[in-house]
Design an enzyme around this catalytic site. Structure first.
Site, PDB file in Angstrom:
ATOM      1  N   ASP A   1      53.745  64.655 -28.055  1.00 45.76           N
ATOM      2  CA  ASP A   1      52.421  64.493 -28.650  1.00 45.76           C
ATOM      3  C   ASP A   1      51.420  65.338 -27.870  1.00 45.76           C
ATOM      4  OD1 ASP A   1      51.337  62.691 -30.833  1.00 45.76           O
ATOM      5  OD2 ASP A   1      49.877  62.312 -29.260  1.00 45.76           O
TER       6      ASP A   1
ATOM      7  N   GLU B   1      53.097  69.033 -30.658  1.00 50.01           N
ATOM      8  CA  GLU B   1      51.815  69.386 -31.261  1.00 50.01           C
ATOM      9  C   GLU B   1      51.064  70.361 -30.345  1.00 50.01           C
ATOM     10  OE1 GLU B   1      50.925  65.037 -33.363  1.00 50.01           O
ATOM     11  OE2 GLU B   1      49.973  65.555 -31.450  1.00 50.01           O
TER      12      GLU B   1
END
Length: 310
Positions: free
Chosen positions: A5, A34
């Site tokens: 993340d 990400e």
């Protein structure tokens, strides 16, 4: 595999060391994340482009936004809703090798995930007056592009039967009623589910859709414009040279019609047979096509060349 993340707040050196250690343990491991942040950060974190040849992949939000519009602006329509962002979609189809990657496997291609609106909710909210039939076609077209593009396809669970979160976008603090997988939607949208299943099978069966290096993509994926053919923008068309990458189909034509009316595409020389269209897999050999091909509205079609018997 490992999924990270907000890699924008993971120091670049740390991300590279993680990838090195993980690949030493399991060379074929999947590592991705990400390439952005949630706010300001002092970290020299991962961004799109800093993953180049570092052993991990990043989400391709440029293709996502090109296909369905910017996720933070409901008024921004994408390629499947408004036939815009053509060049950005074409860049994503190549695995973004002329954009921010050193190879297609560094690009995670998607149109929706757990964050933001589901694909179906985005279509519902951005096209309130559109017909149900056209919105279903747009949904199918969006992931038909994802699943035929070079790179790593990513599907949001339930996307294959038009998953909804009742219009909610950020649902981390919302109940099961919003976040659950509603399996009754699979029964209601079985045709969409079957379309997705057949798309996945098509991709798995044909390595031409799964090239591994930028050099392979540049040599074996040619847009119509490079071949002296006119697809009629905003439509997109390209040819894959399957025989050069171990595919049973020597040549594959992918034709994308984002308009709400049929589009007639010119075909490269020779005889062609339709393998896939807006209704899914074509059962049986079907008829051969030459000269031109009439594509249905809001559809992606896949044709392959038929050997000429001498």
């Amino acid at each position: 595999g490992f999924r990270f993340d907000l890699m924008g707040i993971i120091d670049q050196d740390t991300a590279e060391e993680l990838a090195r250690v993980l690949r030493a343990e399991k060379p074929d491991i999947i590592i991705y994340g990400e390439p952005w942040v949630a706010g300001r950060t002092p970290s020299r974190g991962v961004r799109k482009g800093t993953q180049r040849s570092k052993g991990f992949s990043v989400f391709n939000d440029r293709l996502r936004n090109a296909l369905k519009g910017n996720v933070f602006d409901l008024g921004d329509l994408g390629y499947v809703q408004a036939a815009k962002n053509r060049e950005a979609v074409m860049a994503g189809m190549k695995g973004s090798i002329d954009d921010f990657t050193d190879g297609p496997l560094e690009s995670i291609n998607y149109v929706s995930c757990h964050d933001n609106h589901t694909l179906w909710d985005r279509l519902e909210l951005s096209l309130k007056d559109e017909s149900l039939g056209n919105k279903v076609k747009m949904d199918k077209l969006a992931n038909a592009v994802v699943l035929t593009s070079q790179g790593v396809p990513f599907l949001h669970a339930g996307e294959e039967f038009l998953r909804t979160k009742n219009g909610e976008d950020n649902s981390y603090n919302l109940p099961d009623e919003i976040n659950r997988l509603d399996w009754t939607r699979k029964k209601l949208n079985l045709g969409v589910f079957e379309y997705y299943r057949e798309l996945i099978a098509l991709r798995k069966a044909h390595p031409a859709f799964r090239m591994k290096t930028a050099a392979e993509v540049r040599a074996n994926m040619k847009f119509y414009e490079e071949l002296g053919l006119d697809p009629g923008a905003p439509a997109i068309a390209y040819v894959l040279y399957g025989d050069r990458v171990g595919d049973d189909w020597a040549r594959i034509a992918v034709l994308v019609n984002p308009l709400k009316e049929p589009r007639r595409f010119p075909l490269p020389e020779g005889k062609w047979r339709t393998a896939f269209d807006g209704n899914g897999e074509k059962k049986g050999p079907g008829r051969t096509e030459s000269g031109t091909f009439k594509a249905a509205p809001l559809s992606l079609s896949v044709l392959y060349s038929v050997p000429v018997r001498r």
